[in-house]
Design an enzyme around this catalytic site. Structure first.
Site, PDB file in Angstrom:
ATOM      1  N   TYR A   2      -3.170  11.273   6.650  1.00  0.00           N
ATOM      2  CA  TYR A   2      -3.380   9.927   7.141  1.00  0.00           C
ATOM      3  C   TYR A   2      -2.457   8.915   6.448  1.00  0.00           C
ATOM      4  O   TYR A   2      -2.260   8.979   5.246  1.00  0.00           O
ATOM      5  CB  TYR A   2      -4.836   9.501   6.904  1.00  0.00           C
ATOM      6  CG  TYR A   2      -4.945   8.013   6.938  1.00  0.00           C
ATOM      7  CD1 TYR A   2      -4.908   7.349   8.153  1.00  0.00           C
ATOM      8  CD2 TYR A   2      -4.985   7.271   5.774  1.00  0.00           C
ATOM      9  CE1 TYR A   2      -4.934   5.984   8.200  1.00  0.00           C
ATOM     10  CE2 TYR A   2      -5.016   5.896   5.808  1.00  0.00           C
ATOM     11  CZ  TYR A   2      -4.989   5.256   7.025  1.00  0.00           C
ATOM     12  OH  TYR A   2      -4.998   3.914   7.063  1.00  0.00           O
TER      13      TYR A   2
ATOM     14  N   GLU B 146      -4.272  -7.416   5.153  1.00  0.00           N
ATOM     15  CA  GLU B 146      -3.398  -6.313   5.553  1.00  0.00           C
ATOM     16  C   GLU B 146      -2.475  -6.787   6.685  1.00  0.00           C
ATOM     17  O   GLU B 146      -2.902  -7.479   7.609  1.00  0.00           O
ATOM     18  CB  GLU B 146      -4.246  -5.137   6.053  1.00  0.00           C
ATOM     19  CG  GLU B 146      -3.430  -3.943   6.512  1.00  0.00           C
ATOM     20  CD  GLU B 146      -4.294  -2.783   6.993  1.00  0.00           C
ATOM     21  OE1 GLU B 146      -5.474  -3.005   7.336  1.00  0.00           O
ATOM     22  OE2 GLU B 146      -3.778  -1.648   7.018  1.00  0.00           O
TER      23      GLU B 146
ATOM     24  N   ARG C  85     -13.596  -5.604   3.820  1.00  0.00           N
ATOM     25  CA  ARG C  85     -12.443  -5.465   4.737  1.00  0.00           C
ATOM     26  C   ARG C  85     -12.793  -5.605   6.215  1.00  0.00           C
ATOM     27  O   ARG C  85     -12.052  -5.154   7.079  1.00  0.00           O
ATOM     28  CB  ARG C  85     -11.782  -4.106   4.494  1.00  0.00           C
ATOM     29  CG  ARG C  85     -11.002  -4.104   3.216  1.00  0.00           C
ATOM     30  CD  ARG C  85     -10.126  -2.899   3.010  1.00  0.00           C
ATOM     31  NE  ARG C  85      -9.643  -2.214   4.175  1.00  0.00           N
ATOM     32  CZ  ARG C  85      -8.613  -2.612   4.923  1.00  0.00           C
ATOM     33  NH1 ARG C  85      -7.961  -3.699   4.626  1.00  0.00           N
ATOM     34  NH2 ARG C  85      -8.244  -1.887   5.966  1.00  0.00           N
TER      35      ARG C  85
ATOM     36  N   TRP D 271     -12.495  11.246   8.952  1.00  0.00           N
ATOM     37  CA  TRP D 271     -11.138  10.709   9.153  1.00  0.00           C
ATOM     38  C   TRP D 271     -11.139   9.235   8.841  1.00  0.00           C
ATOM     39  O   TRP D 271     -11.927   8.504   9.384  1.00  0.00           O
ATOM     40  CB  TRP D 271     -10.669  10.907  10.606  1.00  0.00           C
ATOM     41  CG  TRP D 271      -9.193  10.730  10.674  1.00  0.00           C
ATOM     42  CD1 TRP D 271      -8.250  11.693  10.433  1.00  0.00           C
ATOM     43  CD2 TRP D 271      -8.465   9.523  10.965  1.00  0.00           C
ATOM     44  NE1 TRP D 271      -6.990  11.150  10.555  1.00  0.00           N
ATOM     45  CE2 TRP D 271      -7.104   9.826  10.868  1.00  0.00           C
ATOM     46  CE3 TRP D 271      -8.845   8.213  11.266  1.00  0.00           C
ATOM     47  CZ2 TRP D 271      -6.097   8.869  11.086  1.00  0.00           C
ATOM     48  CZ3 TRP D 271      -7.866   7.261  11.484  1.00  0.00           C
ATOM     49  CH2 TRP D 271      -6.489   7.597  11.394  1.00  0.00           C
TER      50      TRP D 271
ATOM     51  N   GLU E 120     -13.422  -1.632   7.134  1.00  0.00           N
ATOM     52  CA  GLU E 120     -12.702  -1.765   8.407  1.00  0.00           C
ATOM     53  C   GLU E 120     -13.509  -1.211   9.584  1.00  0.00           C
ATOM     54  O   GLU E 120     -13.287  -1.618  10.716  1.00  0.00           O
ATOM     55  CB  GLU E 120     -11.316  -1.116   8.342  1.00  0.00           C
ATOM     56  CG  GLU E 120     -11.336   0.383   8.123  1.00  0.00           C
ATOM     57  CD  GLU E 120      -9.949   0.992   7.998  1.00  0.00           C
ATOM     58  OE1 GLU E 120      -9.118   0.423   7.266  1.00  0.00           O
ATOM     59  OE2 GLU E 120      -9.701   2.026   8.636  1.00  0.00           O
TER      60      GLU E 120
ATOM     61  N   GLU F 236      -9.188   1.975  -1.350  1.00  0.00           N
ATOM     62  CA  GLU F 236      -9.861   1.635  -0.082  1.00  0.00           C
ATOM     63  C   GLU F 236     -10.611   2.824   0.517  1.00  0.00           C
ATOM     64  O   GLU F 236     -10.100   3.950   0.497  1.00  0.00           O
ATOM     65  CB  GLU F 236      -8.770   1.156   0.890  1.00  0.00           C
ATOM     66  CG  GLU F 236      -9.250   0.908   2.305  1.00  0.00           C
ATOM     67  CD  GLU F 236      -8.105   0.469   3.206  1.00  0.00           C
ATOM     68  OE1 GLU F 236      -7.088  -0.055   2.700  1.00  0.00           O
ATOM     69  OE2 GLU F 236      -8.229   0.657   4.430  1.00  0.00           O
TER      70      GLU F 236
ATOM     71  N   HIS G 169      -9.198   6.626   3.159  1.00  0.00           N
ATOM     72  CA  HIS G 169      -9.653   6.871   4.530  1.00  0.00           C
ATOM     73  C   HIS G 169     -10.898   7.735   4.616  1.00  0.00           C
ATOM     74  O   HIS G 169     -10.964   8.704   5.374  1.00  0.00           O
ATOM     75  CB  HIS G 169      -8.522   7.443   5.390  1.00  0.00           C
ATOM     76  CG  HIS G 169      -8.472   6.803   6.739  1.00  0.00           C
ATOM     77  ND1 HIS G 169      -9.040   7.350   7.855  1.00  0.00           N
ATOM     78  CD2 HIS G 169      -7.955   5.616   7.136  1.00  0.00           C
ATOM     79  CE1 HIS G 169      -8.863   6.543   8.881  1.00  0.00           C
ATOM     80  NE2 HIS G 169      -8.215   5.479   8.467  1.00  0.00           N
TER      81      HIS G 169
ATOM     82  N   ASP H 130      -5.195   3.779   0.281  1.00  0.00           N
ATOM     83  CA  ASP H 130      -6.291   3.994   1.241  1.00  0.00           C
ATOM     84  C   ASP H 130      -6.676   5.475   1.239  1.00  0.00           C
ATOM     85  O   ASP H 130      -5.838   6.339   1.497  1.00  0.00           O
ATOM     86  CB  ASP H 130      -5.800   3.567   2.636  1.00  0.00           C
ATOM     87  CG  ASP H 130      -6.906   3.568   3.679  1.00  0.00           C
ATOM     88  OD1 ASP H 130      -8.016   4.037   3.375  1.00  0.00           O
ATOM     89  OD2 ASP H 130      -6.640   3.103   4.806  1.00  0.00           O
TER      90      ASP H 130
ATOM     91  N   ARG I 277       0.856  -1.181   0.000  1.00  0.00           N
ATOM     92  CA  ARG I 277       0.000   0.000   0.000  1.00  0.00           C
ATOM     93  C   ARG I 277       0.895   1.235   0.000  1.00  0.00           C
ATOM     94  O   ARG I 277       1.896   1.267   0.720  1.00  0.00           O
ATOM     95  CB  ARG I 277      -0.851  -0.048   1.272  1.00  0.00           C
ATOM     96  CG  ARG I 277      -1.766   1.102   1.474  1.00  0.00           C
ATOM     97  CD  ARG I 277      -2.465   0.979   2.829  1.00  0.00           C
ATOM     98  NE  ARG I 277      -1.890   1.907   3.764  1.00  0.00           N
ATOM     99  CZ  ARG I 277      -2.533   2.392   4.830  1.00  0.00           C
ATOM    100  NH1 ARG I 277      -3.759   1.987   5.106  1.00  0.00           N
ATOM    101  NH2 ARG I 277      -1.955   3.236   5.634  1.00  0.00           N
TER     102      ARG I 277
HETATM  103  C1  CS2 Z   1      -6.423   1.848   8.472  1.00  0.00           C
HETATM  104  C2  CS2 Z   1      -6.195   1.863   9.888  1.00  0.00           C
HETATM  105  O1  CS2 Z   1      -5.172  -0.060   8.247  1.00  0.00           O
HETATM  106  C3  CS2 Z   1      -5.912   0.709   7.677  1.00  0.00           C
HETATM  107  O2  CS2 Z   1      -6.266   0.609   6.549  1.00  0.00           O
HETATM  108  O3  CS2 Z   1      -7.306   2.643   7.835  1.00  0.00           O
HETATM  109  O4  CS2 Z   1      -4.887   2.153  10.122  1.00  0.00           O
HETATM  110  C4  CS2 Z   1      -7.098   2.663  10.788  1.00  0.00           C
HETATM  111  O5  CS2 Z   1      -6.927   4.011  10.621  1.00  0.00           O
HETATM  112  C5  CS2 Z   1      -6.830   2.272  12.188  1.00  0.00           C
HETATM  113  O6  CS2 Z   1      -6.897   0.896  12.323  1.00  0.00           O
HETATM  114  C6  CS2 Z   1      -7.789   2.944  13.125  1.00  0.00           C
HETATM  115  O7  CS2 Z   1      -7.616   2.459  14.399  1.00  0.00           O
HETATM  116 MG    MG Z   2      -7.875   1.750   6.016  1.00  0.00          MG
END
Ligand code: CS2
Ligand code: MG
Length: 403
Positions: A159, A340, A284, A403, A263, A237, A213, A211, A147
């Site tokens: 992020y 992941e 995910r 976020w 997630e 993602e 986010h 990602d 990634r």
């Molecule tokens: C994330 C995470 O792994 C990912 O793809 O988006 O790092 C996520 O932000 C954290 O697990 C939040 O606790």
């Molecule tokens: Mg993520």
């Protein structure tokens, strides 16, 4: 085999983890992960104050009945706190069942459907060159999938770029989250250039992931997906806020870039429409936030029916216990896609003793009975809870953004 003990451990070896320990009258111990990043104590209390007393005296072998008892019995269903707590019980009971049978959990789930689990690592950097060098490091270590996240020129924070040490997005300890800034325009201009640079330097043989986010509107996500098509991503993602399942219809209309989300989901109901309407390519959901091995398997079976593959969340805030549980599920499900693997920061290995292996980009959970992770409680006691939060995100006009 009766449950005689259910105890919650809170420890912070490198970061906070909440772990459930279930003990049986036959002396078997099962471990479950109950970590909900930034809201750890809520799950710890849900377990300690409400669930643990109900577990004593139950048959440790009745995993599905216990799941139904905790889910339907509470009346208040779903939600990250509830489902993480139920997940911890479920994971610990699968660990116990494996230990009782003398088999690794993936054997109980149907046995190995593959030689190993393809994982992706996290390359990031504060500049394009730094990210590309980090990316090269993953290829040198044998990763087949990586990634890529990179700081956006002109923006302070972004992020996925871990500053001050790999594997952490929570900048500071304390009782208030840090605040970060975001602007969509510069990101949308930079992301295609950044991912194009990866293809230019490393070609198309490596799987490339990115990602977003949850930061875009549906039409912005459609445009980004279109701009990324030539770079042939493995997936884009979390393009939009995940709770709006319908938004994916619009993104889908505009791009053939594969889509992944999930997630932050905690039940099959959060992704029912996404799966049955084939609006995504990868689901995910994680074992520790979506009700444990039992519920995750149901989500993955539904996905199998609709040609959606798996791509479980495996960030460092999911403890080694849930990472191992994920690997066991990944080994056994027919529609596995990718896993992941962000890794865990030192000194996590002092507390969590794992059995998994990594070779040629593939991981294997190992063949120890159960999940193959043991927790050293004395070591855990050396790392007290350290309050931390994920950052809050604001646009440059001061308004709070996703976020
Ligand atoms: C994330 C995470 O792994 C990912 O793809 O988006 O790092 C996520 O932000 C954290 O697990 C939040 O606790
Ligand atoms: Mg993520």
């Amino acid at each position: 085999m009766k449950i005689v003990g259910a105890d919650v451990l809170i420890t912070a070896p490198g970061r906070n983890y909440v772990t459930l320990k279930i003990t049986t009258d036959e002396g078997l111990v099962g471990w479950g992960d109950a970590t909900l990043n930034g809201r750890e104590l809520a799950v710890a209390s849900y377990l300690r104050d409400h669930i643990c007393p109900q577990l004593i005296g139950r048959d440790a072998h009745q995993i599905e009945d216990t799941w139904q008892y905790l889910y339907k019995g509470a009346y208040w269903r779903r939600g990250p706190v509830t489902m993480t707590a139920i997940a911890a019980v479920d994971i610990a009971l699968w660990d116990i069942k494996g230990k009782a049978a003398g088999l690794p959990v993936y054997q109980l789930l149907g046995g190995a459907a593959r030689d190993g689990v393809m994982v992706y690592g996290h390359a990031s950097g504060e500049s394009l060159d730094e990210m590309l060098d980090d990316f090269a490091g993953y290829l040198d270590s044998g990763y087949r999938a990586v990634r890529a996240q990179c700081a956006i020129p002109g923006m302070d924070t972004v992020y996925g770029v871990h500053r001050g040490g790999a594997g952490l997005y929570e900048p500071a300890s304390g009782h208030l989250p840090a605040e970060e800034t975001w602007e969509t325009g510069p990101y949308l201009r930079f992301a295609p250039r950044m991912l194009g640079a990866v293809r230019e330097r490393f070609g198309f043989d490596v799987h490339l992931l990115h990602d977003v986010h949850h930061r875009l509107s549906p039409i912005e996500a459609g445009r980004l997906g279109k701009d990324l098509e030539e770079h042939r991503l493995f997936w884009m993602e979390d393009a939009t806020p995940a709770e709006d399942q319908d938004a994916f219809r619009l993104i889908r209309q505009h791009t053939t870039t594969p889509l992944a989300v999930g997630e932050v989901f905690n039940s099959i109901w959060d992704c029912q429409q996404l799966i049955t309407e084939r609006l995504i390519d990868y689901i995910r959901t994680s074992v520790s936030h979506a009700g444990g091995i039992s519920h995750l398997r149901k989500i993955f079976s539904l996905a199998e029916l609709y040609g959606v593959r798996t791509g479980s969340h495996g960030a460092g805030d999911l403890s080694p216990v849930s990472f191992a549980a994920a690997l066991h599920v990944d080994m056994a499900v027919p529609n596995f896609g990718i896993q992941e693997y962000m890794g865990h920061r030192a000194p996590a290995e002092e507390v969590f003793h794992t059995n998994w292996t990594f070779r040629n980009g593939l991981m294997h959970p190992g063949d120890a009975p159960g999940l193959g992770v043991e927790v050293d409680e004395d070591a855990a006691a050396r790392f007290p809870y350290d309050p931390k939060f994920l950052p809050v995100n604001r646009r440059t006009d001061g308004s709070v953004h996703d976020w």
